[in-house]
Motif scaffolding. Structure first.
Motif, mmCIF file in Angstrom:
data_model
loop_
_atom_site.group_PDB
_atom_site.id
_atom_site.type_symbol
_atom_site.label_atom_id
_atom_site.label_comp_id
_atom_site.label_asym_id
_atom_site.label_seq_id
_atom_site.Cartn_x
_atom_site.Cartn_y
_atom_site.Cartn_z
ATOM 1 N N THR A 58 0.947 30.960 11.374
ATOM 2 C CA THR A 58 0.622 32.283 11.903
ATOM 3 C C THR A 58 0.792 32.306 13.412
ATOM 4 O OG1 THR A 58 -0.942 32.779 10.126
ATOM 5 C CG2 THR A 58 -1.184 34.027 12.158
ATOM 6 N N ALA A 59 1.486 33.333 13.892
ATOM 7 C CA ALA A 59 1.697 33.470 15.334
ATOM 8 C C ALA A 59 1.870 34.940 15.673
ATOM 9 C CB ALA A 59 2.919 32.670 15.789
ATOM 10 N N TYR A 60 1.656 35.259 16.948
ATOM 11 C CA TYR A 60 1.833 36.606 17.474
ATOM 12 C C TYR A 60 2.764 36.527 18.682
ATOM 13 C CZ TYR A 60 -2.166 38.045 14.624
ATOM 14 O OH TYR A 60 -3.012 38.300 13.575
ATOM 15 N N ALA A 61 3.638 37.504 18.795
ATOM 16 C CA ALA A 61 4.549 37.587 19.937
ATOM 17 C C ALA A 61 4.354 38.930 20.619
ATOM 18 C CB ALA A 61 5.997 37.426 19.491
ATOM 19 N N LEU A 62 4.147 38.902 21.930
ATOM 20 C CA LEU A 62 4.029 40.122 22.721
ATOM 21 C C LEU A 62 5.377 40.396 23.366
ATOM 22 C CD1 LEU A 62 0.538 39.614 24.422
ATOM 23 C CD2 LEU A 62 1.086 40.902 22.348
ATOM 24 N N ILE A 63 5.922 41.574 23.093
ATOM 25 C CA ILE A 63 7.253 41.950 23.540
ATOM 26 C C ILE A 63 7.147 43.060 24.567
ATOM 27 C CG2 ILE A 63 9.545 42.712 22.823
ATOM 28 C CD1 ILE A 63 8.653 40.006 21.692
ATOM 29 N N TYR A 64 7.856 42.936 25.671
ATOM 30 C CA TYR A 64 7.831 43.942 26.724
ATOM 31 C C TYR A 64 8.300 45.301 26.201
ATOM 32 C CZ TYR A 64 9.384 46.398 30.939
ATOM 33 O OH TYR A 64 9.597 47.333 31.919
ATOM 34 N N ARG A 65 7.512 46.338 26.529
ATOM 35 C CA ARG A 65 7.857 47.701 26.131
ATOM 36 C C ARG A 65 8.162 48.582 27.330
ATOM 37 N NH1 ARG A 65 4.713 51.469 21.737
ATOM 38 N NH2 ARG A 65 5.781 53.417 22.194
ATOM 39 N N VAL B 93 17.118 36.931 35.136
ATOM 40 C CA VAL B 93 16.424 37.792 34.181
ATOM 41 C C VAL B 93 14.938 37.838 34.515
ATOM 42 C CG1 VAL B 93 15.768 38.078 31.769
ATOM 43 C CG2 VAL B 93 18.096 37.376 32.357
ATOM 44 N N ALA B 94 14.398 39.028 34.671
ATOM 45 C CA ALA B 94 12.983 39.183 34.976
ATOM 46 C C ALA B 94 12.134 38.636 33.834
ATOM 47 C CB ALA B 94 12.652 40.652 35.221
ATOM 48 N N GLY B 95 11.105 37.851 34.192
ATOM 49 C CA GLY B 95 10.291 37.195 33.187
ATOM 50 C C GLY B 95 9.547 38.143 32.268
ATOM 51 N N LYS B 96 9.330 39.394 32.713
ATOM 52 C CA LYS B 96 8.574 40.320 31.885
ATOM 53 C C LYS B 96 9.301 40.647 30.585
ATOM 54 C CE LYS B 96 10.384 44.437 34.271
ATOM 55 N NZ LYS B 96 10.035 45.570 35.134
ATOM 56 N N TYR B 97 10.600 40.392 30.522
ATOM 57 C CA TYR B 97 11.353 40.696 29.320
ATOM 58 C C TYR B 97 11.272 39.577 28.277
ATOM 59 C CZ TYR B 97 13.423 44.466 32.060
ATOM 60 O OH TYR B 97 13.607 45.587 32.825
ATOM 61 N N LEU B 98 10.703 38.454 28.647
ATOM 62 C CA LEU B 98 10.620 37.328 27.728
ATOM 63 C C LEU B 98 9.358 37.425 26.882
ATOM 64 C CD1 LEU B 98 11.688 34.503 30.201
ATOM 65 C CD2 LEU B 98 13.131 35.797 28.613
ATOM 66 N N PRO C 89 14.660 40.221 23.285
ATOM 67 C CA PRO C 89 13.722 39.101 23.156
ATOM 68 C C PRO C 89 13.909 38.363 21.832
ATOM 69 C CG PRO C 89 12.593 41.213 22.905
ATOM 70 C CD PRO C 89 13.974 41.516 23.391
ATOM 71 N N ALA C 90 13.685 37.073 21.864
ATOM 72 C CA ALA C 90 13.864 36.231 20.683
ATOM 73 C C ALA C 90 12.860 35.089 20.714
ATOM 74 C CB ALA C 90 15.286 35.691 20.616
ATOM 75 N N VAL C 91 12.559 34.540 19.544
ATOM 76 C CA VAL C 91 11.674 33.385 19.422
ATOM 77 C C VAL C 91 12.305 32.400 18.440
ATOM 78 C CG1 VAL C 91 9.437 32.529 18.622
ATOM 79 C CG2 VAL C 91 9.551 34.638 19.960
ATOM 80 N N ALA C 92 12.439 31.153 18.859
ATOM 81 C CA ALA C 92 12.889 30.079 17.974
ATOM 82 C C ALA C 92 11.659 29.314 17.495
ATOM 83 C CB ALA C 92 13.843 29.149 18.706
ATOM 84 N N SER C 93 11.632 28.951 16.214
ATOM 85 C CA SER C 93 10.476 28.255 15.651
ATOM 86 C C SER C 93 10.930 27.110 14.769
ATOM 87 C CB SER C 93 9.603 29.228 14.847
ATOM 88 O OG SER C 93 10.355 29.849 13.820
ATOM 89 N N SER C 94 10.060 26.117 14.653
ATOM 90 C CA SER C 94 10.340 24.962 13.809
ATOM 91 C C SER C 94 9.051 24.485 13.171
ATOM 92 C CB SER C 94 10.971 23.827 14.627
ATOM 93 O OG SER C 94 11.144 22.666 13.831
ATOM 94 N N SER C 95 9.092 24.225 11.891
ATOM 95 C CA SER C 95 7.915 23.730 11.165
ATOM 96 C C SER C 95 7.995 22.232 10.912
ATOM 97 C CB SER C 95 7.775 24.469 9.826
ATOM 98 O OG SER C 95 8.921 24.251 9.016
ATOM 99 N N ASP C 96 9.081 21.583 11.351
ATOM 100 C CA ASP C 96 9.255 20.147 11.100
ATOM 101 C C ASP C 96 9.501 19.367 12.386
ATOM 102 O OD1 ASP C 96 11.806 21.016 11.691
ATOM 103 O OD2 ASP C 96 12.641 20.588 9.716
ATOM 104 N N GLY C 97 8.870 19.784 13.463
ATOM 105 C CA GLY C 97 8.949 19.028 14.705
ATOM 106 C C GLY C 97 10.249 19.157 15.458
ATOM 107 N N GLY C 98 11.089 20.123 15.090
ATOM 108 C CA GLY C 98 12.337 20.316 15.802
ATOM 109 C C GLY C 98 13.550 19.750 15.085
ATOM 110 N N ARG C 99 13.382 19.289 13.853
ATOM 111 C CA ARG C 99 14.547 18.829 13.086
ATOM 112 C C ARG C 99 15.425 20.002 12.681
ATOM 113 N NH1 ARG C 99 10.419 15.299 11.545
ATOM 114 N NH2 ARG C 99 10.967 13.069 11.738
#
Length: 444
Positions: free
Chosen positions: A325-332, A310-315, A280-290
């Motif tokens: 501030t953010a939280y990510a829930l990762i499949y276990r 790919v089964a969606g539960k793994y995303l 699992p991975a998360v891409a983030s941007s603080s400047d609107g995607g620049r």
């Protein structure tokens, strides 16, 4: 084993035309998509969440604003009419609601600029040509301040509808997986709060960033799933275009936005997986995607293909506030998720102590003070039960004063905009300024 829930089946069949709030539609449709990847591309998630189309041009829809406050609706307990089918917020004070007075009545759009104290009638887009004889059904979505998207929904399959709305539904879905909706016309958009409507358009020329105060648009909603890209909408021209710089080091699902709970104008958060390891991975941007930063959760379970997909539960599922501030829930495993927290816009993530969260099926939401709230169950007397993590600490039972007790577990709280949380219950809207304390607001 839980007893299947069929008490509402007759009501569902009677009220098939009613649609819940868009945020609910989108997140429930995403869960259906996760469990039923083998269904055709026109499944519930694909059709209900297809918010934008690729048609070009600007056909203006008419209807003057009716600037008169309207009284609160009084629902007949026997018929359940009139009904509010969708409510969204495009700011801390601006609300929009779709109302249907009777089963055969046309949809009406109302706007409030004072947090629901008064409502004004607005125009609606032209109705689609439809020979089915069914009443018009539609949902609205907030894109930015005063900006809405309108999607007509043509048909609903009752088998899927029961699965879609029942919190006790089997994870494999109903036996009949026939088409659940049919949408042919492109959606309508408004950038002036419903005074005028225009056909959505997509410009092939890319833009540098998502405009401040707006929400990014995923490729599935635009109708261009291959190659999947992230889009933005300009609130002055109504133009929709892809971002010039896309996230790198991540493969994201074409309906990634359904895996996030983020207010308008916040950081950009795109959940997906590492193309090299399938973790699992998360891409983030603080400047609107620049610019983008991609974090791979190396402790996460690598994704496994289910029938070639790919089964969606793994995303990951991401809930964020207005800041970094953010939280990510990762499949276990089959019943639990690990929670990770970032306070620096996704540059670093740390696990929330306490072990895996069981029974959590959605991303939850982040309160104004940065706590993460997730639904942990449902009590017939007290309603939904919640757990919260404060300052990155372990999740503990929490209460949300004023939150409606009669909602199903599947009715999701929506973090629509900074300072505006909402959840819809029959004829009433429940609002919160901070995500903790809730109050009831009468609808038009």
């Amino acid at each position: 084993m839980r007893k299947p829930h069929f008490d509402g089946l007759r009501a569902y069949a009677d009220d098939a035309i009613r649609q819940p709030d868009f945020a609910v539609i989108r997140q429930r449709a995403t869960r259906v998509r996760r469990h039923r990847r083998r269904a055709a591309a026109s499944s519930v998630a694909a059709l209900v969440t297809a918010l934008f189309a690729t048609s070009l041009g600007y056909a203006t829809a008419g209807g003057p604003q009716v600037p008169l406050p309207t009284p609160s609706i009084s629902v007949d307990p026997d018929t359940g009419w009139p009904r509010v089918t969708s409510v969204v917020a495009t700011g801390a004070t601006d609300l929009y609601a779709l109302v249907q007075r009777c089963r055969a009545c046309p949809l009406e759009l109302y706007a409030s600029d004072d947090v629901g104290a008064t409502w004004q009638r607005r125009s609606v887009p032209p109705a689609p040509d439809d020979d089915s004889g069914e009443p018009r059904a539609a949902t609205i979505a907030s894109v930015g301040r005063g900006a809405l998207a309108w999607r007509d929904i043509r048909a609903v399959n009752l088998h899927d509808l029961e699965y879609w709305r029942s919190p006790q539904a089997s994870p494999t879905g109903p036996a009949d997986s026939t088409r659940s909706a049919s949408v042919t016309e492109p959606p309508w958009t408004t950038i002036d709060g419903g005074r005028t409507w225009h056909r959505a358009k997509v410009d092939p020329k890319p833009v540098a960033a998502v405009p401040p105060g707006t929400r990014p648009v995923d490729c599935h909603l635009v109708g261009q799933p291959t190659p999947c890209r992230i889009y933005a909408m300009d609130l002055v021209s109504g133009r929709i275009a892809a971002l010039a710089r896309q996230p790198s080091g991540i493969t994201f699902d074409q309906t990634w936005a359904g895996d996030t709970s983020v207010p308008l104008g916040a950081h950009l958060w795109v959940p997906g997986r590492d193309p090299a390891t399938d973790r699992p991975a998360v891409a983030s941007s603080s400047d609107g995607g620049r610019t983008w930063h991609t974090h791979v959760f190396t402790d996460g379970v690598p994704a496994v293909a289910d029938h070639g997909t790919v089964a969606g539960k793994y995303l990951p599922e991401v809930a964020a506030g207005a800041g970094g501030t953010a939280y990510a829930l990762i499949y276990r495993d089959g019943h639990g998720r690990d929670s990770y927290r970032t306070t620096d816009g996704g540059a670093t993530w740390r696990p929330v102590p306490g072990g895996a969260l069981a029974g959590v099926s959605t991303s939850g939401f982040v309160t104004a003070d940065g706590a993460h709230i997730v639904t942990s169950g449902h009590n017939l007397s007290s309603g939904q039960e919640f757990r919260g993590s404060r300052n990155g600490g372990r999740y503990q039972p929490v209460t949300l004063p004023g939150y409606p007790a009669d909602l199903m577990l599947s009715q999701l709280t929506s973090h629509q905009a900074a300072g505006r949380y909402l959840v819809l219950s029959e004829s009433h809207l429940y609002l919160s300024d901070d995500g903790w304390t809730w109050r009831r607001v009468d609808l038009p």
